[in-house]
Design an enzyme around this catalytic site. Structure first.
Site, PDB file in Angstrom:
ATOM      1  N   GLU A  24       0.848  -1.185   0.000  1.00 47.23           N
ATOM      2  CA  GLU A  24       0.000   0.000   0.000  1.00 47.23           C
ATOM      3  C   GLU A  24       0.888   1.241   0.000  1.00 47.23           C
ATOM      4  O   GLU A  24       1.918   1.278   0.676  1.00 47.23           O
ATOM      5  CB  GLU A  24      -0.894  -0.014   1.230  1.00 47.23           C
ATOM      6  CG  GLU A  24      -1.936   1.086   1.268  1.00 47.23           C
ATOM      7  CD  GLU A  24      -2.825   1.003   2.505  1.00 47.23           C
ATOM      8  OE1 GLU A  24      -3.974   1.474   2.432  1.00 47.23           O
ATOM      9  OE2 GLU A  24      -2.367   0.480   3.544  1.00 47.23           O
ATOM     10  N   LYS A  73     -10.294   0.387  -1.925  1.00 41.84           N
ATOM     11  CA  LYS A  73     -10.367   0.045  -0.511  1.00 41.84           C
ATOM     12  C   LYS A  73     -11.720   0.437   0.090  1.00 41.84           C
ATOM     13  O   LYS A  73     -12.157   1.588  -0.003  1.00 41.84           O
ATOM     14  CB  LYS A  73      -9.239   0.744   0.238  1.00 41.84           C
ATOM     15  CG  LYS A  73      -9.062   0.320   1.682  1.00 41.84           C
ATOM     16  CD  LYS A  73      -7.831   1.010   2.274  1.00 41.84           C
ATOM     17  CE  LYS A  73      -7.525   0.544   3.679  1.00 41.84           C
ATOM     18  NZ  LYS A  73      -6.307   1.213   4.222  1.00 41.84           N
ATOM     19  N   CYS A 103      -4.844  -3.686   3.486  1.00 40.05           N
ATOM     20  CA  CYS A 103      -4.526  -3.255   4.839  1.00 40.05           C
ATOM     21  C   CYS A 103      -5.654  -3.503   5.847  1.00 40.05           C
ATOM     22  O   CYS A 103      -5.841  -4.613   6.319  1.00 40.05           O
ATOM     23  CB  CYS A 103      -4.106  -1.786   4.813  1.00 40.05           C
ATOM     24  SG  CYS A 103      -3.104  -1.290   6.244  1.00 40.05           S
TER      25      CYS A 103
END
Length: 273
Positions: A48, A121, A162
């Site tokens: 990321e 995301k 993440c």
């Protein structure tokens, strides 16, 4: 003709300590991708924010790109094509109609340099403990797409980023997977407490490999990320891990290992909900 789905397939996770200088970050990523390719990796994942980590949350807006066009996207397509690899391009800021925020997008390219998947995301990180605080929603708009997966030569690959790691239902929504890929920039505080146990849990409960590519070290901004980029097998065993600093981990996704784990403990078939 050889059936690629039955053969081990080498994968690699890149680890970086990203700065606020895009050109410098891309050069570092190119060197690390080349090293992973020399190590035999056929699929490579970047972390990321591999391309940029600014001093303020809103700094990302200055380098956002339109979907399908821009120097970072061109870099990713070129690297996949140059090395003939599947490239999971970490994340980069993509523009949308809401000018004050961006999508934190993970793009996947095939060995011909063609984009074959995109995941924006969904879960945005928020954390407050003492003087340490984060709120991704300041600069990032949550993705509206469903969990995304794509077909690689060895099987089905699920995409995540993440903070998604903390939501097991997110991964179950993708169905049976052979590999989960997770680009990440876990903080040192949360990573030291939860990173490995969560990654191993996702591998164990989904009975698949997990490849996590992380930021790992002390950044010029003073931020410290946990690192520990890792490949974990379907039994939850760590195949290879890099604790800190730039580099890569590499290992094989073995379809026979997946089949053996699922045959000996058929938990996925025992699900009732």
């Amino acid at each position: 003709m050889m059936n690629m789905k039955n053969n081990p397939f080498r994968v690699a996770a890149i680890q970086t300590v990203t700065s606020s200088k895009v050109d410098e970050n891309l050069r570092q990523a190119a060197d690390l991708i080349a090293a992973a390719a020399r190590d035999g990796a056929q699929l490579v994942a970047l972390p990321e924010y591999f391309c940029f980590m600014g001093r303020r949350d809103t700094d990302k807006l200055a380098i956002k790109e339109k979907p399908g066009s821009g120097p970072i996207q061109d870099f990713l397509a070129g690297q996949a094509r140059e090395h003939g690899i599947w490239l999971v391009g970490g994340t980069l800021p993509l523009d949308n109609e809401e000018t004050s925020r961006i999508y934190n997008a993970c793009l996947v390219y095939d060995p011909a340099g063609k984009q074959v998947a995109r995941y924006d995301k969904i879960h945005l990180f928020g954390f407050q403990k003492g003087d340490e605080s984060y709120d991704e929603s300041i600069s990032i708009r949550p993705g509206e797409n469903q969990p995304q997966a794509f077909d690689a030569p060895f099987g089905r690959v699920g995409l995540s980023i993440c903070y998604d790691l903390r939501f097991p239902e997110f991964f179950r929504a993708m169905g049976e997977l052979d590999l989960i890929v997770l680009p990440a920039a876990f903080t040192y505080t949360t990573g030291s407490a939860h990173w490995e146990v969560l990654l191993r849990a996702r591998a164990i409960e989904n009975q698949c490999y997990v490849l996590a590519a992380a930021q790992g070290g002390k950044h010029e901004t003073g931020r410290r990320t946990w690192g520990h980029s890792v490949l974990i097998d379907p039994w939850g065993d760590v195949v290879e891990c890099l604790a800190e600093g730039p580099g890569h981990v590499c290992g094989a996704v073995d379809p026979q290992r997946i089949a053996d784990v699922r045959a000996s403990l058929p938990a996925l078939k025992h699900r009732t909900m």
